[in-house]
Design an enzyme around this catalytic site. Sequence first.
Site, PDB file in Angstrom:
ATOM      1  N   ASP A 257     -23.648  -8.594  38.260  1.00 48.19           N
ATOM      2  CA  ASP A 257     -24.326  -9.389  37.238  1.00 48.19           C
ATOM      3  C   ASP A 257     -25.749  -9.690  37.731  1.00 48.19           C
ATOM      4  O   ASP A 257     -26.122  -9.381  38.864  1.00 48.19           O
ATOM      5  CB  ASP A 257     -23.519 -10.664  36.910  1.00 48.19           C
TER       6      ASP A 257
HETATM    7  C1  NOJ Z   1     -25.980 -12.409  32.744  1.00 46.70           C
HETATM    8  C2  NOJ Z   1     -24.669 -12.434  32.035  1.00 46.70           C
HETATM    9  O1  NOJ Z   1     -23.715 -13.150  32.787  1.00 46.70           O
HETATM   10  C3  NOJ Z   1     -24.089 -11.064  31.724  1.00 46.70           C
HETATM   11  O2  NOJ Z   1     -23.018 -11.239  30.836  1.00 46.70           O
HETATM   12  C4  NOJ Z   1     -25.137 -10.149  31.154  1.00 46.70           C
HETATM   13  O3  NOJ Z   1     -24.578  -8.881  30.924  1.00 46.70           O
HETATM   14  C5  NOJ Z   1     -26.311 -10.060  32.102  1.00 46.70           C
HETATM   15  N1  NOJ Z   1     -26.877 -11.373  32.282  1.00 46.70           N
HETATM   16  C6  NOJ Z   1     -27.378  -9.097  31.617  1.00 46.70           C
HETATM   17  O4  NOJ Z   1     -28.058  -9.618  30.548  1.00 46.70           O
END
Ligand code: NOJ
Length: 719
Positions: A257
């Site tokens: 993430d």
């Molecule tokens: C943070 C989020 O937790 C995740 O769900 C997402 O895919 C990423 N950012 C990318 O935007």
Amino acid sequence: MSRIEALMRKMSLTEKLGQLTMTASRYATTGPIIAGDSTQAIKDGTIGNLLNMVGADHVHDMQRLAVEESRLGIPLLIGFDVVHGHRTLFPIPLGEASLFDPETWALTARESAREAAADGLAMTFAPMLDVSRDPRWGRSAEGPGEDPWLAARFAEAKVRGFQGNDLAASDALAATAKHFCAYGAVTAGRDYASVDISERTLREVHLPSFAAAVAAGVAAVMPAFTDLAGVPMTANGALLRGWLRRKLGFDGVIVSDYNAIAELIHHGIAADLAQAATLALQAGVDIDMMADAYRRGLPTALDRGWVSSMEIDAAVRRVLTLKERLGLFDDPYRRGAAPETAATLASRRQLARVVGSRAIVMLKNERGVLPLAEAPARLAVIGPLADASSEMRGPWWGAAAPEGQVTVATALREMLSESRVLHAAGVEIDGDDMSGVAAALDVCSRAEAILLCLGEAATMSGEAASRAHLGLPGRQREFAEAVFARAKLLRKPVIVILFSGRPLVVPWLADKSDAMLAAWFLGSESGYAIGDVILGRVSPSGRSPISWPRATGQVPIFFGQRPTGRPANPDDHFTSKYLDVPNEPLFSFGHGLTYGRFSYSNLRVPRDGVTERDTIAVRVDVTNDGARAAEETVFLFTHDKLASVSRPVLELRGFGKIHLKPGATGTVTLMLPAAELRFLGPDLEPVYEPGEVEILVGPCANRTQLLAGIIQLSRAPPS
Ligand code: NOJ
């Protein structure tokens, strides 16, 4: 030699680390832009993957830098969060889950993939598969609700929809199952907080949706930001390498993430980027999203002998393999090569309208106040969400513009007529200004019925949007009380349209309204979807995939609880209950009214011994005693009353649907493979225990509304 092996031979360490790096190009939607402009780095081959950019032109420009100007010409993998639509928005996943319809779940993912691929994208960070039993957690909006079985069905359908039959097709996206795992169990519902649950809960509740995604062939998995009992998921080798890769055989890409590898330092398990990168790589994370920890940390880790070049190579091979499976080497420009036609876009909007209307959960409908007659002379359409276009998008709006999302006021002006819709906002969603209340009450006086559109702003759910108070924000309650008081004097019905990314705690609202619809966030065609239901053009059929608490103190609340040794008894003080609210939710999982009225009878279950190899048919008759045709969703639950491990009081095993005209009766057949009645025994190994299992069938998880039968499980004779 394969293309990938030929490349591996030519790549320098810097180029390999580039393939393990994903960074935002110019548009960052979450978190800070850490890596800045990546143009030169792409040409240098030191950035191999991008996120958060849209538009076929932009994507192709970037792709050209990689393919035509970098030394090895390796195409970029470009991903985006297509969580509930790309430019055309469908209902938020929690709303879509309310359909209980895998074919439609797959269809909206297919359409979203086509739309995003036409924008040049090849990967999405979806589906989000976290089971949530705590509506304080704003990310409940992004997932399929409280039940693990339902989440697994959602997972399969979404993976199938995003990826299609051929990952290399110009309209296919690599799906990412996220957030692995148990993110929904964050302490006290606070986003990014620690998770500490039992091994049994992990396996029974939080892993099945990921197992289903892997079985469906998901291309990528994203670990959660959170730690699990002290081990951050980004560094959780036992679950990533052990369970996901070795046990399930997942050989796709694990993408971290956003900045999660660097955050291992904040978690307190890494001293610096080199150590953080080492932990993540060794746990099995292939792509570093936005932390720049692999590029900056792995060379040091290699020098110190913490990681081996073989470990780096294995990750690079997986990334290149995904690019190859996506067809990016053969034609990096096939996605986004042709713009979509106006007809395609129009039929997608139409799908959003139909799915939107089916996602609505009618929580209450007193005296059949809904549907409204087709022609109420004047309708008051009031409240802060009656005409708030950008809010209709919900928390993950992809590439959708704020304008152009259809509000209730806009739709009804068109569906009825301009002059019959009287609009006033009354108050803001979350402000103190009450100066508009008088005008809104005046509008009520001039109308035959009142549509009161209340709820949360779109950004009050989703990521980093936990709430400790689950009521209506701002001064909405005071406003609504004033509307109810006025409506009572005027003897006019008040129909509440409640927008939210989670169940809200609003028992008073349910009590005072004549009808109440949970509209979640329905996306681009919200207003039409709601109009179709309130005017009776569509009979509501959505069922809540999550329990609605009566009080925030009941949270976490879910139907699959284990029995207690002291079941609630109002006459016995020392039993499991609250002194101030009932144990039961206000609205159960599965609750949702229709314009029909259904009764259940004649439950039929097999009488003979059921072995692990059998699939049993459970049949029930359903009658529509109401005055309108409607679709009923029928749920199948089981309860293993006597087992070596205490089993939940209800476990969801299936659902079916039947559409019935007034007065008609039909039979619903639900198939249950008995092997699904296995459970994890005392040592967490699966067991099939002979004995009685209760079969329960009905409209929701409220036990008082279920018909019950018993089946007898027996051992299969040796084959
Ligand atoms: C943070 C989020 O937790 C995740 O769900 C997402 O895919 C990423 N950012 C990318 O935007």
